[in-house]
Design a protein around this motif. Sequence first.
Motif, PDB file in Angstrom:
ATOM      1  N   TYR A  19      -4.854   5.793   3.031  1.00 45.38           N
ATOM      2  CA  TYR A  19      -5.511   4.835   2.060  1.00 45.38           C
ATOM      3  C   TYR A  19      -6.983   5.149   2.023  1.00 45.38           C
ATOM      4  N   SER A  44       3.942  -5.725  12.448  1.00 46.68           N
ATOM      5  CA  SER A  44       3.467  -5.855  11.394  1.00 46.68           C
ATOM      6  C   SER A  44       2.043  -4.602  11.227  1.00 46.68           C
ATOM      7  N   GLY A  45       2.138  -3.936  10.409  1.00 48.95           N
ATOM      8  CA  GLY A  45       0.967  -2.932   9.936  1.00 48.95           C
ATOM      9  C   GLY A  45       1.278  -1.760  10.510  1.00 48.95           C
ATOM     10  N   CYS A  46       2.442  -1.338  10.931  1.00 45.51           N
ATOM     11  CA  CYS A  46       2.858  -0.012  11.744  1.00 45.51           C
ATOM     12  C   CYS A  46       2.969   1.010  10.453  1.00 45.51           C
ATOM     13  N   GLY A  47       3.157   0.632   9.387  1.00 44.70           N
ATOM     14  CA  GLY A  47       3.622   1.617   8.232  1.00 44.70           C
ATOM     15  C   GLY A  47       4.821   1.672   7.715  1.00 44.70           C
ATOM     16  N   LYS A  48       5.734   0.757   8.119  1.00 44.72           N
ATOM     17  CA  LYS A  48       7.208   0.683   7.556  1.00 44.72           C
ATOM     18  C   LYS A  48       7.316   0.655   6.159  1.00 44.72           C
ATOM     19  N   SER A  49       6.545  -0.329   5.455  1.00 42.43           N
ATOM     20  CA  SER A  49       6.614  -0.420   4.046  1.00 42.43           C
ATOM     21  C   SER A  49       6.002   0.702   3.321  1.00 42.43           C
ATOM     22  N   THR A  50       4.761   1.019   4.009  1.00 39.93           N
ATOM     23  CA  THR A  50       4.134   2.355   3.222  1.00 39.93           C
ATOM     24  C   THR A  50       5.028   3.574   3.261  1.00 39.93           C
ATOM     25  N   HIS A 209      12.436  -7.149   9.616  1.00 42.95           N
ATOM     26  CA  HIS A 209      11.444  -7.825  10.817  1.00 42.95           C
ATOM     27  C   HIS A 209      12.505  -8.331  11.701  1.00 42.95           C
TER      28      HIS A 209
HETATM   29  N1  LIG Z   1      -2.838  -0.695  -0.416  1.00 41.75           N
HETATM   30  C1  LIG Z   1      -3.444  -0.415   0.753  1.00 41.75           C
HETATM   31  N2  LIG Z   1      -4.562  -0.281   0.798  1.00 41.75           N
HETATM   32  C2  LIG Z   1      -5.014  -0.118   2.022  1.00 41.75           C
HETATM   33  N3  LIG Z   1      -4.594  -0.144   3.181  1.00 41.75           N
HETATM   34  C3  LIG Z   1      -3.200  -0.586   3.047  1.00 41.75           C
HETATM   35  C4  LIG Z   1      -2.677  -0.682   1.979  1.00 41.75           C
HETATM   36  N4  LIG Z   1      -1.149  -1.079   2.207  1.00 41.75           N
HETATM   37  C5  LIG Z   1      -1.192  -1.088   3.549  1.00 41.75           C
HETATM   38  N5  LIG Z   1      -2.319  -0.743   4.157  1.00 41.75           N
HETATM   39  C6  LIG Z   1      -2.526  -0.588   5.486  1.00 41.75           C
HETATM   40  O1  LIG Z   1      -1.811   0.377   6.063  1.00 41.75           O
HETATM   41  C7  LIG Z   1      -1.338  -0.109   7.187  1.00 41.75           C
HETATM   42  C8  LIG Z   1       0.246  -0.170   7.289  1.00 41.75           C
HETATM   43  O2  LIG Z   1       0.804  -1.091   6.241  1.00 41.75           O
HETATM   44  P1  LIG Z   1       2.261  -1.439   6.022  1.00 41.75           P
HETATM   45  O3  LIG Z   1       2.323  -2.836   4.946  1.00 41.75           O
HETATM   46  O4  LIG Z   1       2.853  -0.202   5.782  1.00 41.75           O
HETATM   47  O5  LIG Z   1       2.863  -2.026   7.333  1.00 41.75           O
HETATM   48  P2  LIG Z   1       4.220  -2.589   7.616  1.00 41.75           P
HETATM   49  O6  LIG Z   1       4.610  -1.964   8.920  1.00 41.75           O
HETATM   50  O7  LIG Z   1       5.176  -2.655   6.472  1.00 41.75           O
HETATM   51  O8  LIG Z   1       3.688  -4.212   7.784  1.00 41.75           O
HETATM   52  P3  LIG Z   1       4.322  -5.570   7.781  1.00 41.75           P
HETATM   53  O9  LIG Z   1       5.584  -5.461   8.477  1.00 41.75           O
HETATM   54  O10 LIG Z   1       3.293  -6.525   7.948  1.00 41.75           O
HETATM   55  O11 LIG Z   1       4.667  -5.389   5.942  1.00 41.75           O
HETATM   56  C9  LIG Z   1      -1.788  -1.474   7.526  1.00 41.75           C
HETATM   57  O12 LIG Z   1      -3.022  -1.149   8.473  1.00 41.75           O
HETATM   58  C10 LIG Z   1      -2.161  -1.902   6.255  1.00 41.75           C
HETATM   59  O13 LIG Z   1      -3.320  -2.667   6.291  1.00 41.75           O
END
Ligand SMILES: Nc1ncnc2c1ncn2[C@@H]1O[C@H](COP(=O)(O)OP(=O)(O)OP(=O)(O)O)[C@@H](O)[C@H]1O
Length: 256
Positions: A19, A44-50, A209
Amino acid sequence: MEDQMEKQILKTQNVHLNYGDFEALHGIDLTFDAHEITALIGPSGCGKSTYLRCLNRMNDQIEGVKITGDFKFRGNDMYSDDIDIVELRKQIGMVFQQPNPFPMSIYDNVTFGLRVAGVRDKAKLDEAVQTALKQAAVWDEVKDKLDQNAMALSGGQQQRICIARALAVSPTILLLDEPTSALDPHSSRQIEATLLQLKEHYTIIMVTHNLQQAARIADKTAFFLQGDLIEFDDTKKIFMDPAAEQTRDFITGRFG
Ligand SMILES: Nc1ncnc2c1ncn2[C@@H]1O[C@H](COP(=O)(O)OP(=O)(O)OP(=O)(O)O)[C@@H](O)[C@H]1O
Protein backbone atom coordinates in the motif's frame (compact mmCIF):
# COMPACT_ATOMS: atom_id res chain seq x y z
CA MET A 1 -0.72 -32.61 -14.71
CA GLU A 2 -4.40 -31.79 -15.41
CA ASP A 3 -5.43 -33.73 -12.28
CA GLN A 4 -2.80 -31.94 -10.23
CA MET A 5 -4.17 -28.55 -11.41
CA GLU A 6 -7.72 -29.56 -10.49
CA LYS A 7 -6.61 -30.70 -7.05
CA GLN A 8 -4.36 -27.71 -6.39
CA ILE A 9 -7.03 -25.39 -7.69
CA LEU A 10 -5.43 -22.13 -6.56
CA LYS A 11 -1.76 -21.54 -6.06
CA THR A 12 0.10 -18.37 -5.12
CA GLN A 13 3.84 -17.92 -4.99
CA ASN A 14 5.94 -15.10 -3.64
CA VAL A 15 3.03 -12.66 -3.24
CA HIS A 16 4.13 -9.18 -2.24
CA LEU A 17 1.65 -6.36 -1.78
CA ASN A 18 2.40 -2.71 -1.12
CA TYR A 19 0.00 0.00 0.00
CA GLY A 20 2.16 2.90 -1.21
CA ASP A 21 5.49 2.54 0.60
CA PHE A 22 4.14 0.08 3.15
CA GLU A 23 4.67 -3.57 2.30
CA ALA A 24 1.72 -5.51 3.82
CA LEU A 25 2.58 -8.96 2.38
CA HIS A 26 6.18 -10.17 2.25
CA GLY A 27 6.13 -13.10 -0.16
CA ILE A 28 3.26 -15.50 0.48
CA ASP A 29 3.28 -19.03 -0.95
CA LEU A 30 0.02 -20.90 -0.47
CA THR A 31 -1.66 -23.71 -2.36
CA PHE A 32 -5.36 -24.44 -1.90
CA ASP A 33 -6.75 -27.89 -2.55
CA ALA A 34 -10.17 -28.29 -4.12
CA HIS A 35 -13.07 -29.21 -1.84
CA GLU A 36 -11.28 -28.17 1.29
CA ILE A 37 -11.89 -25.38 3.77
CA THR A 38 -8.77 -23.33 4.47
CA ALA A 39 -8.77 -20.88 7.38
CA LEU A 40 -6.49 -17.82 7.39
CA ILE A 41 -5.73 -16.80 10.97
CA GLY A 42 -3.44 -14.31 12.70
CA PRO A 43 -3.52 -11.17 14.83
CA SER A 44 -5.20 -8.00 13.66
CA GLY A 45 -3.29 -6.25 10.88
CA CYS A 46 -1.21 -9.30 9.87
CA GLY A 47 -2.47 -9.18 6.28
CA LYS A 48 -5.12 -11.94 6.17
CA SER A 49 -7.83 -9.82 4.52
CA THR A 50 -5.31 -8.16 2.21
CA TYR A 51 -4.19 -11.59 1.01
CA LEU A 52 -7.76 -12.89 0.68
CA ARG A 53 -8.74 -9.88 -1.43
CA CYS A 54 -5.83 -10.61 -3.80
CA LEU A 55 -7.49 -13.93 -4.62
CA ASN A 56 -10.29 -12.32 -6.63
CA ARG A 57 -8.45 -9.12 -7.48
CA MET A 58 -10.42 -6.97 -5.06
CA ASN A 59 -7.33 -4.91 -4.23
CA ASP A 60 -6.94 -3.78 -7.83
CA GLN A 61 -9.28 -0.84 -7.27
CA ILE A 62 -7.37 0.56 -4.28
CA GLU A 63 -5.16 3.47 -5.24
CA GLY A 64 -1.43 3.03 -4.66
CA VAL A 65 -1.57 -0.76 -4.41
CA LYS A 66 1.21 -2.76 -6.04
CA ILE A 67 0.93 -6.53 -6.22
CA THR A 68 3.64 -8.89 -7.46
CA GLY A 69 3.96 -12.66 -7.44
CA ASP A 70 2.42 -15.61 -9.14
CA PHE A 71 -1.32 -16.37 -8.90
CA LYS A 72 -2.54 -19.48 -10.68
CA PHE A 73 -6.19 -20.50 -10.82
CA ARG A 74 -6.50 -23.92 -12.48
CA GLY A 75 -3.01 -23.33 -13.82
CA ASN A 76 -3.87 -19.97 -15.45
CA ASP A 77 -2.36 -16.63 -14.48
CA MET A 78 -5.10 -14.68 -12.66
CA TYR A 79 -3.28 -11.38 -13.10
CA SER A 80 -2.57 -11.60 -16.83
CA ASP A 81 -3.67 -8.54 -18.84
CA ASP A 82 -6.26 -10.41 -20.86
CA ILE A 83 -8.17 -11.84 -17.89
CA ASP A 84 -11.87 -10.91 -17.70
CA ILE A 85 -12.26 -9.75 -14.09
CA VAL A 86 -16.05 -10.11 -14.08
CA GLU A 87 -15.66 -13.71 -15.24
CA LEU A 88 -12.91 -14.32 -12.66
CA ARG A 89 -15.16 -13.03 -9.86
CA LYS A 90 -17.92 -15.34 -11.04
CA GLN A 91 -15.50 -18.21 -10.55
CA ILE A 92 -14.08 -16.87 -7.29
CA GLY A 93 -16.92 -15.30 -5.30
CA MET A 94 -16.70 -13.35 -2.07
CA VAL A 95 -18.79 -13.00 1.08
CA PHE A 96 -18.02 -10.16 3.47
CA GLN A 97 -17.96 -9.71 7.24
CA GLN A 98 -21.07 -7.55 7.42
CA PRO A 99 -24.06 -9.17 5.73
CA ASN A 100 -24.72 -6.88 2.75
CA PRO A 101 -27.91 -7.92 0.97
CA PHE A 102 -29.09 -5.45 -1.67
CA PRO A 103 -32.22 -3.46 -0.74
CA MET A 104 -34.48 -5.62 -2.88
CA SER A 105 -36.39 -8.87 -2.60
CA ILE A 106 -34.76 -12.15 -1.57
CA TYR A 107 -35.45 -13.47 -5.07
CA ASP A 108 -33.85 -10.47 -6.76
CA ASN A 109 -30.82 -10.67 -4.45
CA VAL A 110 -30.12 -14.28 -5.33
CA THR A 111 -30.71 -13.83 -9.08
CA PHE A 112 -28.78 -10.56 -9.27
CA GLY A 113 -25.58 -12.00 -10.79
CA LEU A 114 -27.47 -14.18 -13.25
CA ARG A 115 -29.61 -11.27 -14.44
CA VAL A 116 -26.50 -9.11 -14.87
CA ALA A 117 -25.11 -11.98 -16.96
CA GLY A 118 -28.24 -11.75 -19.16
CA VAL A 119 -30.26 -14.74 -17.91
CA ARG A 120 -33.96 -13.91 -18.41
CA ASP A 121 -35.59 -17.37 -18.47
CA LYS A 122 -37.94 -17.39 -15.45
CA ALA A 123 -37.78 -21.18 -15.02
CA LYS A 124 -33.98 -21.05 -14.99
CA LEU A 125 -33.95 -18.22 -12.46
CA ASP A 126 -36.51 -20.00 -10.24
CA GLU A 127 -34.42 -23.14 -10.25
CA ALA A 128 -31.21 -21.23 -9.48
CA VAL A 129 -32.91 -19.49 -6.54
CA GLN A 130 -34.10 -22.73 -5.07
CA THR A 131 -30.77 -24.51 -5.51
CA ALA A 132 -28.69 -21.64 -4.10
CA LEU A 133 -30.98 -21.06 -1.12
CA LYS A 134 -30.99 -24.77 -0.34
CA GLN A 135 -27.20 -24.95 -0.57
CA ALA A 136 -26.95 -21.93 1.72
CA ALA A 137 -29.30 -23.73 4.14
CA VAL A 138 -31.86 -20.92 4.27
CA TRP A 139 -34.51 -22.21 1.82
CA ASP A 140 -36.92 -23.55 4.45
CA GLU A 141 -36.88 -20.24 6.28
CA VAL A 142 -37.55 -18.02 3.26
CA LYS A 143 -39.27 -20.13 0.61
CA ASP A 144 -42.68 -18.59 1.36
CA LYS A 145 -41.49 -15.01 1.26
CA LEU A 146 -39.12 -14.76 -1.68
CA ASP A 147 -40.65 -11.43 -2.72
CA GLN A 148 -39.97 -9.82 0.65
CA ASN A 149 -37.12 -7.38 1.14
CA ALA A 150 -33.94 -9.21 2.20
CA MET A 151 -33.06 -6.34 4.53
CA ALA A 152 -35.94 -7.41 6.80
CA LEU A 153 -34.33 -10.77 7.62
CA SER A 154 -32.20 -11.52 10.68
CA GLY A 155 -28.43 -11.00 10.43
CA GLY A 156 -27.78 -14.74 10.17
CA GLN A 157 -30.42 -15.15 7.47
CA GLN A 158 -29.05 -12.13 5.59
CA GLN A 159 -25.58 -13.68 5.62
CA ARG A 160 -26.94 -16.96 4.25
CA ILE A 161 -28.77 -14.96 1.53
CA CYS A 162 -25.40 -13.37 0.69
CA ILE A 163 -23.85 -16.85 0.50
CA ALA A 164 -26.74 -17.93 -1.77
CA ARG A 165 -26.20 -14.85 -3.94
CA ALA A 166 -22.52 -15.80 -4.32
CA LEU A 167 -23.41 -19.44 -5.09
CA ALA A 168 -26.11 -18.63 -7.68
CA VAL A 169 -23.51 -17.80 -10.34
CA SER A 170 -21.90 -21.24 -9.81
CA PRO A 171 -18.47 -20.24 -8.53
CA THR A 172 -15.64 -22.70 -8.02
CA ILE A 173 -14.11 -20.98 -5.02
CA LEU A 174 -15.81 -19.07 -2.23
CA LEU A 175 -13.82 -16.48 -0.29
CA LEU A 176 -15.23 -15.42 3.07
CA ASP A 177 -13.86 -12.55 5.16
CA GLU A 178 -14.85 -13.17 8.78
CA PRO A 179 -18.32 -14.31 7.70
CA THR A 180 -19.67 -14.84 11.20
CA SER A 181 -18.04 -12.08 13.24
CA ALA A 182 -21.15 -9.89 13.05
CA LEU A 183 -23.47 -12.75 14.03
CA ASP A 184 -24.71 -14.32 17.27
CA PRO A 185 -23.32 -17.76 18.27
CA HIS A 186 -26.39 -19.66 17.02
CA SER A 187 -26.30 -18.03 13.57
CA SER A 188 -22.52 -18.53 13.46
CA ARG A 189 -22.92 -22.26 14.04
CA GLN A 190 -25.56 -22.42 11.30
CA ILE A 191 -23.13 -20.76 8.87
CA GLU A 192 -20.38 -23.18 9.94
CA ALA A 193 -22.68 -26.15 9.27
CA THR A 194 -23.55 -24.63 5.89
CA LEU A 195 -19.87 -24.23 4.97
CA LEU A 196 -19.14 -27.84 5.90
CA GLN A 197 -21.86 -28.97 3.50
CA LEU A 198 -20.70 -26.60 0.77
CA LYS A 199 -17.19 -27.97 0.58
CA GLU A 200 -18.54 -30.99 -1.25
CA HIS A 201 -19.15 -28.68 -4.21
CA TYR A 202 -16.86 -25.69 -3.61
CA THR A 203 -13.42 -24.78 -2.37
CA ILE A 204 -13.63 -22.46 0.61
CA ILE A 205 -11.05 -19.96 1.86
CA MET A 206 -12.00 -18.07 4.98
CA VAL A 207 -10.48 -15.39 7.18
CA THR A 208 -11.50 -15.88 10.78
CA HIS A 209 -10.67 -14.36 14.14
CA ASN A 210 -12.40 -17.22 15.86
CA LEU A 211 -9.80 -19.90 16.50
CA GLN A 212 -12.40 -22.42 17.67
CA GLN A 213 -14.19 -21.89 14.40
CA ALA A 214 -11.03 -22.63 12.42
CA ALA A 215 -10.42 -25.72 14.56
CA ARG A 216 -14.02 -26.89 14.08
CA ILE A 217 -14.39 -26.59 10.32
CA ALA A 218 -11.11 -25.96 8.50
CA ASP A 219 -9.16 -28.79 6.86
CA LYS A 220 -6.05 -26.60 6.59
CA THR A 221 -5.01 -23.50 8.47
CA ALA A 222 -2.56 -20.76 7.51
CA PHE A 223 -1.09 -18.59 10.27
CA PHE A 224 -0.07 -15.07 9.23
CA LEU A 225 2.04 -12.67 11.28
CA GLN A 226 3.01 -9.14 10.25
CA GLY A 227 2.73 -9.83 6.55
CA ASP A 228 4.50 -13.21 6.64
CA LEU A 229 3.04 -16.66 6.36
CA ILE A 230 4.51 -18.39 9.41
CA GLU A 231 2.94 -21.81 9.03
CA PHE A 232 0.47 -23.66 6.83
CA ASP A 233 -0.62 -27.18 7.59
CA ASP A 234 -3.47 -29.50 8.48
CA THR A 235 -5.64 -27.72 11.03
CA LYS A 236 -5.07 -30.50 13.57
CA LYS A 237 -1.31 -30.09 13.29
CA ILE A 238 -1.51 -26.29 13.62
CA PHE A 239 -3.62 -26.53 16.76
CA MET A 240 -2.13 -29.64 18.40
CA ASP A 241 1.51 -29.57 17.39
CA PRO A 242 2.55 -26.40 15.53
CA ALA A 243 6.07 -26.28 14.12
CA ALA A 244 6.75 -22.60 14.84
CA GLU A 245 6.97 -21.03 18.26
CA GLN A 246 5.02 -17.95 17.07
CA THR A 247 2.13 -20.21 16.00
CA ARG A 248 2.15 -21.90 19.41
CA ASP A 249 2.14 -18.53 21.16
CA PHE A 250 -0.78 -17.30 19.06
CA ILE A 251 -2.83 -20.47 19.43
CA THR A 252 -2.36 -20.47 23.19
CA GLY A 253 -3.44 -16.85 23.39
CA ARG A 254 -0.07 -15.37 24.30
CA PHE A 255 -0.64 -12.57 21.81
CA GLY A 256 -3.20 -11.36 19.27
N1 LIG B 1 -6.37 0.30 2.00
C1 LIG B 1 -5.30 0.28 2.77
N2 LIG B 1 -4.38 1.28 2.70
C2 LIG B 1 -3.28 1.26 3.47
N3 LIG B 1 -2.97 0.29 4.36
C3 LIG B 1 -3.84 -0.72 4.47
C4 LIG B 1 -5.05 -0.78 3.70
N4 LIG B 1 -5.72 -1.91 4.04
C5 LIG B 1 -4.96 -2.52 4.98
N5 LIG B 1 -3.85 -1.81 5.25
C6 LIG B 1 -2.77 -2.18 6.19
O1 LIG B 1 -2.24 -3.43 5.81
C7 LIG B 1 -1.99 -4.25 6.95
C8 LIG B 1 -2.77 -5.54 6.82
O2 LIG B 1 -4.16 -5.23 6.93
P1 LIG B 1 -5.28 -6.35 6.78
O3 LIG B 1 -6.60 -5.66 6.88
O4 LIG B 1 -5.01 -7.17 5.61
O5 LIG B 1 -5.01 -7.21 8.09
P2 LIG B 1 -5.90 -8.32 8.78
O6 LIG B 1 -4.97 -9.35 9.25
O7 LIG B 1 -7.00 -8.73 7.87
O8 LIG B 1 -6.49 -7.48 10.00
P3 LIG B 1 -7.89 -7.60 10.75
O9 LIG B 1 -7.88 -8.94 11.39
O10 LIG B 1 -7.83 -6.50 11.76
O11 LIG B 1 -8.97 -7.42 9.73
C9 LIG B 1 -2.36 -3.40 8.16
O12 LIG B 1 -1.19 -2.80 8.65
C10 LIG B 1 -3.32 -2.38 7.60
O13 LIG B 1 -3.27 -1.18 8.34
